[in-house]
Each structure stands twice: as C-alpha cells, then as structure tokens.
Design a protein around this motif. Structure first.
Motif, PDB file in Angstrom:
ATOM      1  N   LYS A   5       2.530 -21.606 -24.388  1.00 26.20           N
ATOM      2  CA  LYS A   5       1.739 -20.526 -23.802  1.00 26.20           C
ATOM      3  C   LYS A   5       2.009 -19.249 -24.581  1.00 26.20           C
ATOM      4  CE  LYS A   5       1.242 -22.198 -19.180  1.00 26.20           C
ATOM      5  NZ  LYS A   5      -0.057 -21.593 -18.858  1.00 26.20           N
ATOM      6  N   TYR A 149       8.902 -10.615 -13.506  1.00 30.09           N
ATOM      7  CA  TYR A 149       8.480 -11.574 -12.494  1.00 30.09           C
ATOM      8  C   TYR A 149       9.712 -12.000 -11.702  1.00 30.09           C
ATOM      9  CZ  TYR A 149       4.534 -11.947 -15.667  1.00 30.09           C
ATOM     10  OH  TYR A 149       3.477 -11.664 -16.471  1.00 30.09           O
ATOM     11  N   ARG A 220       3.337 -25.231 -11.940  1.00 27.48           N
ATOM     12  CA  ARG A 220       1.934 -24.791 -12.009  1.00 27.48           C
ATOM     13  C   ARG A 220       1.734 -23.505 -11.217  1.00 27.48           C
ATOM     14  NH1 ARG A 220      -1.166 -29.045  -9.736  1.00 27.48           N
ATOM     15  NH2 ARG A 220       0.104 -30.589 -10.788  1.00 27.48           N
ATOM     16  N   GLU A 221       2.314 -23.470 -10.030  1.00 28.58           N
ATOM     17  CA  GLU A 221       2.156 -22.296  -9.160  1.00 28.58           C
ATOM     18  C   GLU A 221       2.746 -21.042  -9.827  1.00 28.58           C
ATOM     19  OE1 GLU A 221       3.341 -23.257  -5.176  1.00 28.58           O
ATOM     20  OE2 GLU A 221       3.408 -21.147  -4.568  1.00 28.58           O
ATOM     21  N   GLU A 223       3.391 -20.593 -13.067  1.00 27.83           N
ATOM     22  CA  GLU A 223       2.693 -20.243 -14.325  1.00 27.83           C
ATOM     23  C   GLU A 223       1.355 -19.565 -14.047  1.00 27.83           C
ATOM     24  OE1 GLU A 223       2.713 -23.625 -17.015  1.00 27.83           O
ATOM     25  OE2 GLU A 223       4.835 -23.282 -17.480  1.00 27.83           O
ATOM     26  N   ARG A 224       0.713 -19.961 -12.957  1.00 26.02           N
ATOM     27  CA  ARG A 224      -0.560 -19.310 -12.603  1.00 26.02           C
ATOM     28  C   ARG A 224      -0.302 -17.815 -12.320  1.00 26.02           C
ATOM     29  NH1 ARG A 224      -2.392 -18.272  -7.982  1.00 26.02           N
ATOM     30  NH2 ARG A 224      -1.023 -19.682  -6.870  1.00 26.02           N
ATOM     31  N   ILE A 225       0.759 -17.558 -11.600  1.00 26.04           N
ATOM     32  CA  ILE A 225       1.084 -16.157 -11.258  1.00 26.04           C
ATOM     33  C   ILE A 225       1.492 -15.375 -12.496  1.00 26.04           C
ATOM     34  CG2 ILE A 225       2.702 -14.704  -9.954  1.00 26.04           C
ATOM     35  CD1 ILE A 225       2.802 -17.113  -7.889  1.00 26.04           C
ATOM     36  N   ASP A 227       0.724 -16.079 -15.678  1.00 24.46           N
ATOM     37  CA  ASP A 227      -0.419 -15.962 -16.598  1.00 24.46           C
ATOM     38  C   ASP A 227      -1.397 -14.872 -16.144  1.00 24.46           C
ATOM     39  OD1 ASP A 227       0.711 -17.953 -18.030  1.00 24.46           O
ATOM     40  OD2 ASP A 227      -0.692 -19.528 -17.433  1.00 24.46           O
ATOM     41  N   GLU A 228      -1.576 -14.775 -14.841  1.00 24.91           N
ATOM     42  CA  GLU A 228      -2.492 -13.766 -14.304  1.00 24.91           C
ATOM     43  C   GLU A 228      -2.089 -12.363 -14.715  1.00 24.91           C
ATOM     44  OE1 GLU A 228      -2.831 -13.879  -9.995  1.00 24.91           O
ATOM     45  OE2 GLU A 228      -4.093 -15.678 -10.225  1.00 24.91           O
ATOM     46  N   LYS A 229      -0.770 -12.141 -14.756  1.00 28.72           N
ATOM     47  CA  LYS A 229      -0.271 -10.777 -15.025  1.00 28.72           C
ATOM     48  C   LYS A 229      -0.020 -10.500 -16.497  1.00 28.72           C
ATOM     49  CE  LYS A 229       3.331  -8.270 -13.371  1.00 28.72           C
ATOM     50  NZ  LYS A 229       4.619  -8.150 -12.677  1.00 28.72           N
TER      51      LYS A 229
END
Ligand code: DC
Length: 230
Positions: A5, A149, A220-221, A223-225, A227-229
């Motif tokens: 990523k 984070y 996944r949960e 990384e979603r958070i 990636d969003e930021k």
C-alpha cells in the motif's frame, strides 16, 4: 502477492493497544507488511527487560532492585530483513522472551515507572525516525499521544485465553488452558490497575472487538480507516 500500500513520503505511526491475546500483534505484523513499514513490538522490550532481571535473580516485583539494575540490562531491538529481533546485549532473546513465565515477569516489571520511562524513550526515538505500527498497552494513551492512528484491540477474556493456549501449543510448549485463563485475568488486572501509564483505551482510539472476527476482517477494517485518512 499483495501489492504494497502506498503511503507516499508520509511518516505515519499507527498505535495498536490492547490486552494479551486480543490478536493485536498478528494484526500489527500484517499491517506493517502491507504498508511496508516497521512493526515495533513494545511488549518484547518489557519481556526482554524482565528476562534480564530473572537471569540476575532479581525479583521483577522489587521496584527498587529492578530500577537500580536497569542500566545493566541492555535491552535493544534490531531489524533483520525488516523483522524485529529483540536483544539483551549481543544475545538474540526473541524466542526465549515468549516463555510463559516471562509473560508474568514482564507485567510485573512494567509497573515500575523508571523502567517504563527508559523503554518508552527508546520507543519514541524509533517512532520519531520511522513509520511504524506499534503494539502495546499505552502507545496511544502515553507513548505517542499524537499518533496518526490509534486502535484499541480487545476480545473476550475466554477467547483470548484460548488463543494464547493454541499459540503455546503451536510453539511446542506445554499449556493448561484454565491456568492461562487465570493468568490472563491477573495480567489484565495488573496492567490496567498500575498507577503509571496503565493499559487503557485512549479517548480518541477506535475500539475493535476481535472476539468474533477473523484476523483478515480486523486487518481489513483497520486498513479501510487508515486508507481513508491517508
Ligand atoms: O504484549 P505482551 O504480552 O508481549 O506484553 C508483555 C507485558 O509487558 C504486558 O503484560 C504488560 C507489559 N507491557 C506494557 O506495560 N506496556 C507496553 N506498551 C507493552 C507491554
């Protein structure tokens, strides 16, 4: 193979705190690999320090003895092929610190303020230089209050005991599940109840209960958070 990523030029610190057996170290390792950043296992430092004391026949509960021996217990971390190895002086103790008696001793030494201050200084120094995922008890609440984070990873105590039990069996160590459950409860109590930098969820940390989730779901949960930021 997963594509790395992209975090670009940014330096990021991800704090992952929670009790033993919550799955945070497995999750932290995967996150670090996916983002191509370091994984810093802060618990390993407390474990190595505790092992150093045990070898010197110092009771880890004895705060004064532990603190005055601190300078003679040379905890170090090194990265070999991107993987953390934990040392006492020149000796790689990464495997030995996983022994069950070292777990208890680590929780015992972690109560002492001076011991914590010394290890926290090392953690801040590493996190200040490099992007990393740090797993621990007080990373979001004390070590790096301004981490980019923060997650608080937890799970039901019975589920955590079962995981530890299976983990020890997989390492070929003897294990008694009921005893591990009791040890987990007593370690939680000590880690949460200590006066200085106890285990706690930072106010701005996102809590994730992993009791009924697979590692992949948790990763996944998170990384979603992240990636969003990004
Ligand atoms: O995560 P672990 O089981 O390897 O941690 C061992 C002990 O070290 C844990 O019971 C409490 C202590 N610890 C701590 O006080 N603060 C940290 N940041 C990490 C671990």
């Amino acid at each position: 193979m997963k594509t790395l990523k992209n975090i670009g030029e940014k330096k990021i610190n991800i704090a992952l705190d929670g009790p033993a057996g919550s799955g945070k170290s497995t999750v932290a390792r995967i996150l670090a690999a996916d983002y191509g950043i370091l994984y810093l296992d802060t618990g390993a430092m407390y474990r190595a320090f505790a092992l150093g004391l045990l070898r010197k026949n110092i009771n880890p509960k004895d705060g004064e003895a532990a603190q005055s021996a601190a300078a003679g217990v040379p905890v170090r971390v090194k990265y070999v092929n991107g993987e953390q190895r934990t040392y006492l002086g020149d000796e790689d103790v990464s495997e030995e610190i996983r022994r069950n008696e070292v777990s208890r001793a680590a929780s015992d030494v972690a109560v002492h303020r001076k011991v914590r201050e010394r290890l926290v200084e090392m953690q801040r120094e590493i996190a200040g230089r490099m992007s990393c995922v740090l797993d621990g008890r007080d990373v979001g609440s004390y070590v790096l209050p301004h981490a980019d984070y923060k997650f608080y990873v937890t799970a039901d105590s019975r589920v955590r005991a079962k995981r530890r039990y299976l983990e020890l069996l997989a390492r070929g160590q003897e294990a008694d599940e009921r005893k591990i459950y009791e040890q987990i409860l007593s370690r939680d109590k000590q880690d949460k109840g200590r006066e200085f930098a106890p285990l706690k969820k930072a106010d701005d940390a996102i809590e994730i209960d992993t009791s009924d989730k697979s590692i992949e779901e948790v990763v996944r949960e998170i990384e979603r958070i992240v990636d969003e930021k990004l």
